[in-house]
Design a protein around this motif. Structure first.
Motif, PDB file in Angstrom:
ATOM      1  N   ARG A 362     -21.123  16.719 -45.254  1.00 38.40           N
ATOM      2  CA  ARG A 362     -20.693  16.440 -43.882  1.00 38.40           C
ATOM      3  C   ARG A 362     -20.611  14.959 -43.591  1.00 38.40           C
ATOM      4  O   ARG A 362     -19.829  14.506 -42.770  1.00 38.40           O
ATOM      5  CB  ARG A 362     -21.683  17.070 -42.889  1.00 38.40           C
ATOM      6  N   ILE A 363     -21.467  14.188 -44.239  1.00 35.72           N
ATOM      7  CA  ILE A 363     -21.546  12.768 -43.933  1.00 35.72           C
ATOM      8  C   ILE A 363     -21.870  12.008 -45.220  1.00 35.72           C
ATOM      9  O   ILE A 363     -22.649  12.491 -46.046  1.00 35.72           O
ATOM     10  CB  ILE A 363     -22.619  12.502 -42.846  1.00 35.72           C
ATOM     11  N   GLY A 364     -21.228  10.880 -45.406  1.00 33.36           N
ATOM     12  CA  GLY A 364     -21.483  10.129 -46.628  1.00 33.36           C
ATOM     13  C   GLY A 364     -21.212   8.645 -46.456  1.00 33.36           C
ATOM     14  O   GLY A 364     -20.561   8.216 -45.495  1.00 33.36           O
ATOM     15  N   LEU A 365     -21.760   7.892 -47.373  1.00 34.40           N
ATOM     16  CA  LEU A 365     -21.635   6.434 -47.347  1.00 34.40           C
ATOM     17  C   LEU A 365     -20.796   5.978 -48.538  1.00 34.40           C
ATOM     18  O   LEU A 365     -20.998   6.454 -49.663  1.00 34.40           O
ATOM     19  CB  LEU A 365     -23.034   5.815 -47.401  1.00 34.40           C
ATOM     20  N   VAL A 366     -19.860   5.083 -48.262  1.00 40.81           N
ATOM     21  CA  VAL A 366     -19.018   4.500 -49.313  1.00 40.81           C
ATOM     22  C   VAL A 366     -19.136   2.989 -49.207  1.00 40.81           C
ATOM     23  O   VAL A 366     -19.060   2.436 -48.105  1.00 40.81           O
ATOM     24  CB  VAL A 366     -17.537   4.910 -49.145  1.00 40.81           C
ATOM     25  N   SER A 367     -19.323   2.331 -50.339  1.00 43.54           N
ATOM     26  CA  SER A 367     -19.402   0.870 -50.297  1.00 43.54           C
ATOM     27  C   SER A 367     -18.463   0.236 -51.311  1.00 43.54           C
ATOM     28  O   SER A 367     -18.068   0.866 -52.301  1.00 43.54           O
ATOM     29  CB  SER A 367     -20.837   0.395 -50.516  1.00 43.54           C
ATOM     30  N   GLY A 368     -18.103  -1.011 -51.035  1.00 48.76           N
ATOM     31  CA  GLY A 368     -17.169  -1.730 -51.890  1.00 48.76           C
ATOM     32  C   GLY A 368     -17.651  -3.143 -52.153  1.00 48.76           C
ATOM     33  O   GLY A 368     -18.497  -3.684 -51.421  1.00 48.76           O
ATOM     34  N   TYR A 369     -17.099  -3.729 -53.229  1.00 48.46           N
ATOM     35  CA  TYR A 369     -17.533  -5.069 -53.651  1.00 48.46           C
ATOM     36  C   TYR A 369     -16.371  -5.670 -54.412  1.00 48.46           C
ATOM     37  O   TYR A 369     -15.884  -5.058 -55.374  1.00 48.46           O
ATOM     38  CB  TYR A 369     -18.754  -4.898 -54.560  1.00 48.46           C
ATOM     39  N   GLY A 370     -15.894  -6.824 -53.976  1.00 48.01           N
ATOM     40  CA  GLY A 370     -14.674  -7.306 -54.609  1.00 48.01           C
ATOM     41  C   GLY A 370     -14.552  -8.800 -54.765  1.00 48.01           C
ATOM     42  O   GLY A 370     -15.162  -9.564 -54.016  1.00 48.01           O
ATOM     43  N   MET A 371     -13.777  -9.179 -55.730  1.00 49.08           N
ATOM     44  CA  MET A 371     -13.276 -10.524 -55.942  1.00 49.08           C
ATOM     45  C   MET A 371     -14.280 -11.501 -56.517  1.00 49.08           C
ATOM     46  O   MET A 371     -14.929 -12.265 -55.815  1.00 49.08           O
ATOM     47  CB  MET A 371     -12.677 -11.086 -54.640  1.00 49.08           C
ATOM     48  N   VAL A 372     -14.371 -11.466 -57.852  1.00 47.30           N
ATOM     49  CA  VAL A 372     -15.197 -12.446 -58.561  1.00 47.30           C
ATOM     50  C   VAL A 372     -14.331 -13.671 -58.863  1.00 47.30           C
ATOM     51  O   VAL A 372     -13.627 -13.725 -59.850  1.00 47.30           O
ATOM     52  CB  VAL A 372     -15.842 -11.843 -59.827  1.00 47.30           C
ATOM     53  N   THR A 373     -14.355 -14.607 -57.923  1.00 47.81           N
ATOM     54  CA  THR A 373     -13.523 -15.800 -58.094  1.00 47.81           C
ATOM     55  C   THR A 373     -14.279 -16.929 -58.781  1.00 47.81           C
ATOM     56  O   THR A 373     -13.674 -17.851 -59.302  1.00 47.81           O
ATOM     57  CB  THR A 373     -13.009 -16.297 -56.733  1.00 47.81           C
ATOM     58  N   TYR A 374     -15.611 -16.861 -58.791  1.00 45.11           N
ATOM     59  CA  TYR A 374     -16.390 -17.834 -59.563  1.00 45.11           C
ATOM     60  C   TYR A 374     -17.581 -17.112 -60.214  1.00 45.11           C
ATOM     61  O   TYR A 374     -17.409 -16.532 -61.281  1.00 45.11           O
ATOM     62  CB  TYR A 374     -16.833 -19.015 -58.672  1.00 45.11           C
ATOM     63  N   ASP A 375     -18.753 -17.101 -59.574  1.00 46.24           N
ATOM     64  CA  ASP A 375     -19.922 -16.556 -60.270  1.00 46.24           C
ATOM     65  C   ASP A 375     -20.466 -15.272 -59.655  1.00 46.24           C
ATOM     66  O   ASP A 375     -21.564 -14.842 -60.009  1.00 46.24           O
ATOM     67  CB  ASP A 375     -21.027 -17.616 -60.362  1.00 46.24           C
ATOM     68  N   ARG A 376     -19.724 -14.653 -58.733  1.00 39.87           N
ATOM     69  CA  ARG A 376     -20.149 -13.395 -58.101  1.00 39.87           C
ATOM     70  C   ARG A 376     -18.956 -12.856 -57.332  1.00 39.87           C
ATOM     71  O   ARG A 376     -17.989 -13.579 -57.107  1.00 39.87           O
ATOM     72  CB  ARG A 376     -21.310 -13.650 -57.137  1.00 39.87           C
ATOM     73  N   CYS A 377     -19.051 -11.604 -56.873  1.00 37.50           N
ATOM     74  CA  CYS A 377     -18.008 -11.097 -55.984  1.00 37.50           C
ATOM     75  C   CYS A 377     -18.275 -11.595 -54.570  1.00 37.50           C
ATOM     76  O   CYS A 377     -19.418 -11.673 -54.139  1.00 37.50           O
ATOM     77  CB  CYS A 377     -17.950  -9.577 -56.012  1.00 37.50           C
ATOM     78  N   LEU A 378     -17.218 -11.884 -53.843  1.00 33.37           N
ATOM     79  CA  LEU A 378     -17.354 -12.472 -52.516  1.00 33.37           C
ATOM     80  C   LEU A 378     -17.380 -11.430 -51.400  1.00 33.37           C
ATOM     81  O   LEU A 378     -18.020 -11.644 -50.377  1.00 33.37           O
ATOM     82  CB  LEU A 378     -16.190 -13.435 -52.257  1.00 33.37           C
ATOM     83  N   SER A 379     -16.663 -10.337 -51.578  1.00 32.58           N
ATOM     84  CA  SER A 379     -16.452  -9.407 -50.470  1.00 32.58           C
ATOM     85  C   SER A 379     -17.313  -8.162 -50.633  1.00 32.58           C
ATOM     86  O   SER A 379     -17.294  -7.522 -51.677  1.00 32.58           O
ATOM     87  CB  SER A 379     -14.980  -8.986 -50.407  1.00 32.58           C
ATOM     88  N   SER A 380     -18.053  -7.831 -49.589  1.00 36.40           N
ATOM     89  CA  SER A 380     -18.775  -6.567 -49.581  1.00 36.40           C
ATOM     90  C   SER A 380     -18.318  -5.773 -48.363  1.00 36.40           C
ATOM     91  O   SER A 380     -17.962  -6.356 -47.331  1.00 36.40           O
ATOM     92  CB  SER A 380     -20.285  -6.794 -49.510  1.00 36.40           C
ATOM     93  N   ALA A 381     -18.317  -4.460 -48.487  1.00 39.25           N
ATOM     94  CA  ALA A 381     -17.903  -3.602 -47.376  1.00 39.25           C
ATOM     95  C   ALA A 381     -18.634  -2.276 -47.489  1.00 39.25           C
ATOM     96  O   ALA A 381     -19.073  -1.896 -48.582  1.00 39.25           O
ATOM     97  CB  ALA A 381     -16.394  -3.375 -47.413  1.00 39.25           C
ATOM     98  N   ALA A 382     -18.782  -1.602 -46.363  1.00 42.27           N
ATOM     99  CA  ALA A 382     -19.416  -0.282 -46.374  1.00 42.27           C
ATOM    100  C   ALA A 382     -18.930   0.519 -45.175  1.00 42.27           C
ATOM    101  O   ALA A 382     -18.637  -0.047 -44.113  1.00 42.27           O
ATOM    102  CB  ALA A 382     -20.944  -0.402 -46.332  1.00 42.27           C
ATOM    103  N   VAL A 383     -18.826   1.819 -45.349  1.00 39.41           N
ATOM    104  CA  VAL A 383     -18.389   2.700 -44.271  1.00 39.41           C
ATOM    105  C   VAL A 383     -19.163   4.006 -44.343  1.00 39.41           C
ATOM    106  O   VAL A 383     -19.476   4.479 -45.435  1.00 39.41           O
ATOM    107  CB  VAL A 383     -16.855   2.960 -44.351  1.00 39.41           C
ATOM    108  N   ILE A 384     -19.501   4.533 -43.170  1.00 41.15           N
ATOM    109  CA  ILE A 384     -20.085   5.874 -43.098  1.00 41.15           C
ATOM    110  C   ILE A 384     -19.033   6.797 -42.502  1.00 41.15           C
ATOM    111  O   ILE A 384     -18.512   6.542 -41.403  1.00 41.15           O
ATOM    112  CB  ILE A 384     -21.380   5.876 -42.254  1.00 41.15           C
ATOM    113  N   ILE A 385     -18.682   7.811 -43.265  1.00 36.34           N
ATOM    114  CA  ILE A 385     -17.651   8.758 -42.838  1.00 36.34           C
ATOM    115  C   ILE A 385     -18.285  10.126 -42.611  1.00 36.34           C
ATOM    116  O   ILE A 385     -19.310  10.454 -43.213  1.00 36.34           O
ATOM    117  CB  ILE A 385     -16.512   8.878 -43.881  1.00 36.34           C
ATOM    118  N   ALA A 386     -17.664  10.895 -41.732  1.00 34.36           N
ATOM    119  CA  ALA A 386     -18.190  12.228 -41.435  1.00 34.36           C
ATOM    120  C   ALA A 386     -17.042  13.203 -41.266  1.00 34.36           C
ATOM    121  O   ALA A 386     -15.944  12.824 -40.844  1.00 34.36           O
ATOM    122  CB  ALA A 386     -19.034  12.194 -40.162  1.00 34.36           C
TER     123      ALA A 386
END
Lengths: 390, 157
Positions: A362-386
């Protein structure tokens, strides 16, 4: 200031264009197939789609705007989202606000990429200016070189072993067994995992995603529109993104999720224990562990213990995680990798899972992580969907 | 045989000053003329105060090894011929974190190193981290010594 809720927005028609290892098609073929599939599924006319939010690396030198011409569309809302592993959730956020504001009525959010032979070497050789100057000349290892260091540091700091990462990878491989599009479905044992050939530092073959071609996407519209179409839909309880979090950390041990998880859960009126599943961005298993920690499923440094004690399998009675097998089993279709978990999450809560369904999701969490332009990924994101009301 | 293989030579225009300094065996980075923040990778404006007055200056080359990675896979033919290749990150005492080739003796996490700037076979400047206790004085170390050192380590293993 508290952001406005995402009330009234529906996420509809999660679609996946089957992944292939290599393709001679252009990125527009994969994105176009995803769009066609959404239209067929919902019974919409092509001209009903008045918004596009697109993520793709291999569309270059073109951007999303050329797709309007290519597909014969005249959108009044258009986003090109070059944020890799965070692009699906970022697209969702942009599209949802456009729906609420009346800037568009139906937005197609699609991540899609092709993969020519040799295409991955080309991508990493020119991924960012910082990388061209300051990373690529040191062994030309692409993200493997960067994440090997992050993994090594995490293992030493928190006492994590390769077998701990192996639990994540083996679970995802089991979850992939029933997912028809997964490119890697061969059962894997811990011995297979541990004996894989070395790639970079502690990273071995099965810690790394396989580059491939494919597309994933979904439609964003009002809940009224979704009901009129008779489509099952998901709602957004909360969604966050953050870029360049913790810039002062000399090496990445955490991501932006830790800074907004309380706001994320507060807005959703739910906590980690309420989640029927978790879909993380799995470019490397160490990043999965960081998300498990930073999203509050356990304390910092405790993810290895968490995965020892909690099944991540779809039907393991624990926390179903990356239920389609994730990128580690499906492959990484460029920017589609930033949509894979979100589309799988939408399929689960709307009862349209292609593989094994999470029981009563019924409900879940999705997360994202993107763009390693130097020494780590810069973008983080998360959403809770139902699951939306039937 | 055709032209000898070299490491990747592509750089942005900002790298030209580092290659120029490498020819003179100098270790220089951008330093903000307004707030003195040391910058890396090279950039257009200061990451702290957004000033565009970034001067190329010789800075303290000492630092600590943060990560040390033995690479077994590379997309570049030069490195493919010299596997395993050891690179890593160094946290400079003056602030930035820098990817560098790690010379033999500099493969220890938390080890103290000195950064040097040398031409690699592509003709571009690259950074090499040397152990503080090196027998070879830093000024005498060249990229070619990296190849010799790595081969010797390979023989020993």
């Amino acid at each position: 200031m508290t952001p406005k809720s995402f009330e009234g927005v529906a996420l509809v028609a999660p679609v996946a264009v089957p992944y292939v290892r290599h393709s001679d098609h252009g990125a527009a073929w994969f994105i176009g197939r995803a769009l066609k599939s959404m239209i067929t599924t919902t019974g919409l006319e092509k001209s009903d789609v008045d918004g596009l939010a697109i993520a793709s690396f291999s569309l270059a030198p073109d951007t999303a705007v050329v797709l309007s011409e290519h597909f014969g569309l005249t959108p009044r809302f258009l986003e090109h989202i070059p944020m890799g592993g965070a692009s699906g959730i970022v697209a969702l956020r942009r599209a949802a606000r456009a729906i609420q504001a009346g800037d568009a009525e139906v937005v197609a959010c699609i991540g899609g990429d092709t993969m020519a032979k040799g295409g991955f070497a080309d991508l990493i050789s020119n991924f960012s200016r910082f990388s061209t100057d300051a990373v690529f000349p040191y062994g030309a290892a692409g993200p493997n070189g960067v994440f090997a260091g992050i993994t090594q540091n995490y293992m030493a700091r928190y006492g994590v072993t390769r077998a701990d990462f192996g639990r994540v990878c083996l679970s995802q491989r089991r979850n992939a067994q029933s997912f028809p599009h997964a490119l890697l479905q061969k059962p894997m044992t811990m011995e297979d995992y541990l004996n894989a050939r070395p790639i970079a530092g502690p990273l071995h073959l099965f810690d790394c995603v396989m580059p491939c071609a494919g597309a994933d996407g979904f439609l964003v519209m009002s809940t009224d529109r979704a009901k009129k179409l008779g489509q099952p839909y998901a709602e957004i309880l909360s969604a966050e993104e953050l870029h360049n979090a913790y810039p002062e950390d000399p090496i990445a041990t955490r991501g932006g999720w830790a800074l907004y998880r309380d706001a994320l859960y507060d807005a959703a009126g739910a906590g980690p224990g309420d989640m029927d599943f978790l879909q993380t961005y799995d470019d490397y298993p160490v990043i999965v562990m960081m998300q498990i920690e930073d999203l509050g499923f356990c304390a910092k440094g405790e993810a290895a213990r968490f995965v020892r004690e909690t099944s991540l399998d779809v039907d393991g009675g624990g926390l179903p995680h990356n239920t389609s097998g994730g990128q580690l089993s499906c492959g990484q279709a460029g920017a589609a990798g930033g949509f894979l978990g979100l589309v799988e999450g939408l399929a689960q809560v709307t009862g349209q899972a292609l593989g094994q369904a999470v029981s009563d999701a019924r409900i879940g969490l999705v997360s994202g992580y993107g763009m390693v332009t130097y020494d780590r990924c810069l973008s983080s994101a998360a959403v809770i969907i139902a699951r939306g009301p039937q | 045989m055709s032209t000898p293989l070299t490491p990747p030579s592509s750089r942005t225009p900002l790298w030209a000053e580092i290659t120029k300094a490498a020819k003179e065996r100098r270790f220089t980075l951008q330093v903000c003329a307004s707030c003195a923040t040391v910058q890396y990778p090279p950039r257009e404006v200061c990451r702290s105060c957004l000033s565009d007055r970034l001067d190329w200056s010789q800075v303290d080359p000492d630092g600590t090894v943060l990560t040390c990675t033995e690479l077994h896979v590379s997309s570049d033919p030069f490195f493919q011929n010299h596997m395993p290749w050891v690179m890593g990150t160094v946290h400079l005492d003056c602030g930035p974190v820098i990817f560098a080739h790690l010379a033999p003796g500099a493969h220890k996490i938390s080890g103290h190193v000195t950064m040097i700037n040398r031409l690699d076979p592509s003709g571009q400047g690259v950074f090499i981290a040397l152990p503080k206790s090196a027998h070879t004085p830093p000024q005498d170390f060249d990229f070619a010594d990296l190849l010799t050192g790595q081969n010797e380590e390979g023989k020993n293993s």
